[in-house]
Write a protein that holds these residues in place. Structure first.
Motif, PDB file in Angstrom:
ATOM      1  N   VAL A 248       0.368  -1.585  -0.208  1.00 44.77           N
ATOM      2  CA  VAL A 248       0.313  -0.020   0.061  1.00 44.77           C
ATOM      3  C   VAL A 248       0.681   1.141   0.590  1.00 44.77           C
ATOM      4  CG1 VAL A 248      -0.487   0.228   2.233  1.00 44.77           C
ATOM      5  CG2 VAL A 248      -2.407   0.845   0.760  1.00 44.77           C
ATOM      6  N   ASP A 249       0.433   2.310  -0.826  1.00 39.14           N
ATOM      7  CA  ASP A 249       1.043   3.489  -0.646  1.00 39.14           C
ATOM      8  C   ASP A 249       1.946   4.264   0.578  1.00 39.14           C
ATOM      9  OD1 ASP A 249      -0.851   5.116  -3.576  1.00 39.14           O
ATOM     10  OD2 ASP A 249       1.149   3.203  -3.168  1.00 39.14           O
ATOM     11  N   SER A 250       0.925   4.178   1.897  1.00 35.35           N
ATOM     12  CA  SER A 250       2.002   4.784   2.939  1.00 35.35           C
ATOM     13  C   SER A 250       2.386   3.696   3.434  1.00 35.35           C
ATOM     14  CB  SER A 250       0.603   4.070   3.774  1.00 35.35           C
ATOM     15  OG  SER A 250       0.035   3.325   4.424  1.00 35.35           O
ATOM     16  N   VAL A 251       3.321   2.491   3.107  1.00 34.02           N
ATOM     17  CA  VAL A 251       4.519   1.718   3.369  1.00 34.02           C
ATOM     18  C   VAL A 251       5.388   1.876   3.068  1.00 34.02           C
ATOM     19  CG1 VAL A 251       2.657   0.485   4.923  1.00 34.02           C
ATOM     20  CG2 VAL A 251       3.550  -0.947   3.097  1.00 34.02           C
ATOM     21  N   LYS A 252       5.364   1.962   1.350  1.00 34.83           N
ATOM     22  CA  LYS A 252       6.398   1.377   0.170  1.00 34.83           C
ATOM     23  C   LYS A 252       7.531   2.095   0.697  1.00 34.83           C
ATOM     24  CE  LYS A 252       3.475   1.417  -3.644  1.00 34.83           C
ATOM     25  NZ  LYS A 252       2.510   1.758  -4.867  1.00 34.83           N
ATOM     26  N   GLY A 253       8.463   1.928   0.765  1.00 36.76           N
ATOM     27  CA  GLY A 253       9.785   2.247   0.895  1.00 36.76           C
ATOM     28  C   GLY A 253      10.047   2.295   2.797  1.00 36.76           C
ATOM     29  N   ARG A 254       9.261   1.789   3.462  1.00 33.77           N
ATOM     30  CA  ARG A 254       9.442   1.876   4.512  1.00 33.77           C
ATOM     31  C   ARG A 254       9.601  -0.305   5.212  1.00 33.77           C
ATOM     32  NH1 ARG A 254       6.304   3.761   8.590  1.00 33.77           N
ATOM     33  NH2 ARG A 254       4.404   3.637   6.984  1.00 33.77           N
ATOM     34  N   PHE A 255       9.022  -0.266   4.021  1.00 31.96           N
ATOM     35  CA  PHE A 255       8.210  -1.812   4.919  1.00 31.96           C
ATOM     36  C   PHE A 255       8.219  -2.836   3.339  1.00 31.96           C
ATOM     37  CE2 PHE A 255       4.454  -1.628   7.755  1.00 31.96           C
ATOM     38  CZ  PHE A 255       4.725  -0.580   8.630  1.00 31.96           C
ATOM     39  N   THR A 256       9.036  -4.240   3.926  1.00 32.42           N
ATOM     40  CA  THR A 256       9.911  -5.311   3.373  1.00 32.42           C
ATOM     41  C   THR A 256       9.241  -6.181   3.744  1.00 32.42           C
ATOM     42  OG1 THR A 256      12.052  -3.816   2.837  1.00 32.42           O
ATOM     43  CG2 THR A 256      11.594  -5.763   1.968  1.00 32.42           C
ATOM     44  N   ILE A 257       8.797  -7.042   2.555  1.00 29.37           N
ATOM     45  CA  ILE A 257       7.949  -8.358   2.829  1.00 29.37           C
ATOM     46  C   ILE A 257       8.799  -9.678   2.126  1.00 29.37           C
ATOM     47  CG2 ILE A 257       6.713  -8.738   0.936  1.00 29.37           C
ATOM     48  CD1 ILE A 257       4.324  -9.706   2.237  1.00 29.37           C
TER      49      ILE A 257
END
Length: 119
Positions: A61-70
């Motif tokens: 989701v856009d709000s976590v791009k660049g911060r979360f990694t699966i």
């Protein structure tokens, strides 16, 4: 029935990191993609990330791009969500569920894990 077991939540200060884990009793995540959705008090469910989408890439989701990694570990049949630079607005119960892109099978979720980010 496949059991999806989520773990790794906790209390962290803004800017901190957590890693969530989702283990499955059977079926690899390559064959049955898994991901995370979250629900904060009083808010709608929100799909956060999925290990695979129609084009094979991970979904965020856009709000976590660049911060979360699966990511995933085949040997352990476990999917991880590395969450960095956490923000208070990331506070929610996180659930692991089967998914494809931004589409989640909410009924496949197991017990959630609470993530609390303090400001």
């Amino acid at each position: 029935e496949v059991q999806l077991q989520a773990s790794g939540g906790g209390l962290v200060q803004a800017g901190g990191s957590l890693r969530l884990s989702c283990a499955a009793s059977e079926f690899s995540f390559e064959d049955y993609p898994r991901g995370w959705f979250r629900q904060a008090p009083g808010k709608e469910r929100e799909g956060v990330s999925c290990s695979s989408s129609a084009d094979g890439s991970a979904y965020y989701v856009d709000s976590v791009k660049g911060r979360f990694t699966i990511s995933g570990d085949n040997a352990k049949n476990t999917v991880y969500l590395q969450m960095n630079s956490l923000k208070p607005e990331d506070t929610a119960v996180y659930y692991c569920a089967h998914c494809s892109g931004k589409i989640f099978l909410y009924n496949s979720r197991g017990q959630g894990t609470l993530v609390t980010v303090s400001s």
